[in-house]
Design a protein around this motif. Structure first.
Motif, PDB file in Angstrom:
ATOM      1  N   ALA A 135       0.847  -1.192   0.000  1.00  0.00           N
ATOM      2  CA  ALA A 135       0.000   0.000   0.000  1.00  0.00           C
ATOM      3  C   ALA A 135       0.879   1.236   0.000  1.00  0.00           C
ATOM      4  CB  ALA A 135      -0.916  -0.008   1.210  1.00  0.00           C
ATOM      5  N   MET A 136       0.594   2.177  -0.876  1.00  0.00           N
ATOM      6  CA  MET A 136       1.397   3.398  -0.974  1.00  0.00           C
ATOM      7  C   MET A 136       0.565   4.653  -0.770  1.00  0.00           C
ATOM      8  SD  MET A 136       4.124   2.620  -4.045  1.00  0.00           S
ATOM      9  CE  MET A 136       5.400   1.383  -3.821  1.00  0.00           C
ATOM     10  N   ILE A 137      -0.504   4.784  -1.518  1.00  0.00           N
ATOM     11  CA  ILE A 137      -1.311   6.005  -1.478  1.00  0.00           C
ATOM     12  C   ILE A 137      -2.775   5.643  -1.216  1.00  0.00           C
ATOM     13  CG2 ILE A 137      -2.062   8.050  -2.753  1.00  0.00           C
ATOM     14  CD1 ILE A 137       0.920   8.067  -2.053  1.00  0.00           C
ATOM     15  N   GLU A 138      -3.387   6.362  -0.291  1.00  0.00           N
ATOM     16  CA  GLU A 138      -4.786   6.135   0.067  1.00  0.00           C
ATOM     17  C   GLU A 138      -5.626   7.359  -0.280  1.00  0.00           C
ATOM     18  OE1 GLU A 138      -3.696   3.477   4.062  1.00  0.00           O
ATOM     19  OE2 GLU A 138      -4.458   5.535   4.244  1.00  0.00           O
ATOM     20  N   CYS A 191     -11.252   5.397   4.649  1.00  0.00           N
ATOM     21  CA  CYS A 191     -10.381   5.102   3.514  1.00  0.00           C
ATOM     22  C   CYS A 191     -11.229   4.485   2.403  1.00  0.00           C
ATOM     23  CB  CYS A 191      -9.259   4.153   3.935  1.00  0.00           C
ATOM     24  SG  CYS A 191      -8.098   3.790   2.596  1.00  0.00           S
ATOM     25  N   GLU A 192     -11.341   5.201   1.294  1.00  0.00           N
ATOM     26  CA  GLU A 192     -12.203   4.772   0.194  1.00  0.00           C
ATOM     27  C   GLU A 192     -11.468   3.912  -0.823  1.00  0.00           C
ATOM     28  OE1 GLU A 192     -15.477   6.820  -2.791  1.00  0.00           O
ATOM     29  OE2 GLU A 192     -13.726   8.003  -2.178  1.00  0.00           O
ATOM     30  N   SER A 193     -10.204   4.257  -1.102  1.00  0.00           N
ATOM     31  CA  SER A 193      -9.415   3.537  -2.110  1.00  0.00           C
ATOM     32  C   SER A 193      -7.968   3.451  -1.655  1.00  0.00           C
ATOM     33  CB  SER A 193      -9.475   4.240  -3.469  1.00  0.00           C
ATOM     34  OG  SER A 193     -10.801   4.350  -3.934  1.00  0.00           O
ATOM     35  N   VAL A 194      -7.291   2.403  -2.098  1.00  0.00           N
ATOM     36  CA  VAL A 194      -5.873   2.232  -1.793  1.00  0.00           C
ATOM     37  C   VAL A 194      -5.134   1.866  -3.083  1.00  0.00           C
ATOM     38  CG1 VAL A 194      -4.153   0.980  -0.442  1.00  0.00           C
ATOM     39  CG2 VAL A 194      -6.421   1.396   0.527  1.00  0.00           C
ATOM     40  N   HIS A 195      -4.045   2.577  -3.344  1.00  0.00           N
ATOM     41  CA  HIS A 195      -3.185   2.274  -4.484  1.00  0.00           C
ATOM     42  C   HIS A 195      -1.951   1.528  -3.982  1.00  0.00           C
ATOM     43  CE1 HIS A 195      -5.495   4.869  -7.180  1.00  0.00           C
ATOM     44  NE2 HIS A 195      -5.456   5.807  -6.249  1.00  0.00           N
ATOM     45  N   LYS A 243       6.284   1.696  -9.596  1.00  0.00           N
ATOM     46  CA  LYS A 243       5.175   1.259 -10.433  1.00  0.00           C
ATOM     47  C   LYS A 243       3.944   1.071  -9.558  1.00  0.00           C
ATOM     48  CE  LYS A 243       2.623  -1.117 -13.483  1.00  0.00           C
ATOM     49  NZ  LYS A 243       1.971  -0.522 -14.662  1.00  0.00           N
ATOM     50  N   ILE A 244       2.874   1.794  -9.861  1.00  0.00           N
ATOM     51  CA  ILE A 244       1.586   1.606  -9.203  1.00  0.00           C
ATOM     52  C   ILE A 244       0.850   0.518  -9.967  1.00  0.00           C
ATOM     53  CG2 ILE A 244      -0.599   2.673  -8.580  1.00  0.00           C
ATOM     54  CD1 ILE A 244       1.776   3.711  -6.949  1.00  0.00           C
ATOM     55  N   THR A 245       0.459  -0.527  -9.272  1.00  0.00           N
ATOM     56  CA  THR A 245      -0.035  -1.712  -9.978  1.00  0.00           C
ATOM     57  C   THR A 245      -1.375  -1.513 -10.675  1.00  0.00           C
ATOM     58  OG1 THR A 245      -0.926  -2.547  -7.884  1.00  0.00           O
ATOM     59  CG2 THR A 245       1.243  -3.328  -8.546  1.00  0.00           C
ATOM     60  N   ASP A 246      -2.189  -0.563 -10.200  1.00  0.00           N
ATOM     61  CA  ASP A 246      -3.460  -0.323 -10.901  1.00  0.00           C
ATOM     62  C   ASP A 246      -3.322   0.701 -12.024  1.00  0.00           C
ATOM     63  OD1 ASP A 246      -3.405   2.164  -9.663  1.00  0.00           O
ATOM     64  OD2 ASP A 246      -5.000   1.711  -8.240  1.00  0.00           O
ATOM     65  N   GLY A 247      -2.112   1.210 -12.226  1.00  0.00           N
ATOM     66  CA  GLY A 247      -1.840   2.116 -13.334  1.00  0.00           C
ATOM     67  C   GLY A 247      -2.266   3.554 -13.133  1.00  0.00           C
TER      68      GLY A 247
END
Length: 330
Positions: A6-9, A16-20, A274-278
């Motif tokens: 987890a890097m950015i929320e 917390c709605e989304s996690v990158h 690299k953010i895995t969800d792009g």
């Protein structure tokens, strides 16, 4: 294989709605200094490696023979916004080669720059290939191709231009590329591990203008990016804002699908993530967080507020949420 971390929320309404999630590597003179996720994960670096793709342009002597300026070298590393200044710079470059827009192989798309896009739409005009965000890289390919005497389809995998690019890519990453994909601009994009990408960025960061041929070429490209950040991206773009506010401490480059790299000459460090969800919003926030950690950006810099710590607002200007660094990052 280590899972991405987890890097950015994204937080909204106290939740917390989304996690990158992603992978990241800081590479120093002695090797990997810090890593999140899996340094050995293999990625397509996309446009983050344009400075590597530009190495043969300088090493071959093609840039010197063509009399390329520092501004043009920055443009060869660019994913620009297609603003009038970018389009004009590419068209002027082509003219000095005795070439035209049709000689490019990147394809045409509407510019990201709002003013130029509005101008085209209101004039009922069509974008040209010079508007393509990769047209500076392709002008560099054409310059190298003219010097090498290759055929017109310089994007073909077996073309001398792309053979030179692959050789440089594998040498600076110190890895054999396992495969390639076709990028949005139609040129091959060679895969590598994230550690290999960070290693290459460390090479660029430590390159000296009085070193060997490759080091001199790398140092010129890094200096060009930092001297002309507006040519590398454009107004309102993260790469341009980061380099301006870092004031010579770092050169950065984004890549599609959540890739970002940084070169820190004073520290001789390279960074790749690299953010895995792009997600671009997450890669921008993550590289800023890492640059704060490394002291290359002030935590109170405007770009930090705009892309990491500031509020997210809706169309009425109301605060709806905020981005946050995940607990263990960076």
């Amino acid at each position: 294989m280590t899972a991405p971390e987890a890097m950015i929320e994204l937080w909204r309404g106290g939740m917390c709605e989304s996690v990158h999630h992603g992978h990241a590597v800081i590479f120093g003179p002695e090797g990997i200094e810090a890593a999140w996720g899996d340094p050995e994960t293999v990625i397509f670096p996309r446009s983050s490696v344009k400075m590597i793709q530009a190495l043969p342009l300088l090493e071959s002597g093609a840039a010197e023979a063509a009399g390329l300026t520092t501004c043009q070298l920055a443009l060869s590393c660019a994913s620009h916004s297609g603003a009038r200044m970018h389009r004009a710079a590419v068209e002027d470059w082509l003219a000095t080669l005795g070439m035209k827009d049709d000689d490019l192989r990147c394809g045409a798309h509407l510019p990201r720059d709002k003013a130029e896009k509005k101008h085209l739409i209101c004039a009922d005009g069509a974008p040209c290939q010079a508007h393509n965000n990769c047209s500076g890289k392709h002008a560099g390919f054409l310059t190298l191709n003219r010097y090498l005497g290759g055929g017109p389809d310089y994007i073909d995998i077996d073309h001398p231009v792309q053979r030179a690019v692959k050789s440089a890519f594998e040498e600076v990453t110190e890895e054999s590329s396992p495969r390639y994909g076709i990028d949005g601009c139609s040129a091959p994009n060679f895969a590598t591990s994230l550690a290999g990408l960070a290693r290459a960025m460390q090479f660029f960061a430590s390159a000296k203008p009085d070193g060997d041929l490759r080091a001199r070429a790398a140092a010129r490209l890094v200096d060009a990016m930092m001297e002309y950040p507006e040519m590398v991206a454009g107004e309102g773009r993260a790469c341009t804002e980061i380099m301006r506010e870092a004031n010579g401490r770092v050169a950065v480059k984004t890549g599609a699908e959540g890739v970002y790299v940084a070169m820190l000459p004073d520290q001789k460090r390279g960074v790749a993530l690299k953010i895995t969800d792009g997600a671009t919003r997450a890669s921008e926030a993550a590289i800023i967080a890492l640059l704060i950690r490394l002291g290359a950006l002030d935590a109170n810099a405007p770009v930090v507020h705009r892309r990491l710590t500031g509020p997210i607002t809706n169309w009425r200007g109301l605060k709806t949420g905020e981005l946050r660094r995940a607990a263990q990052f960076p």
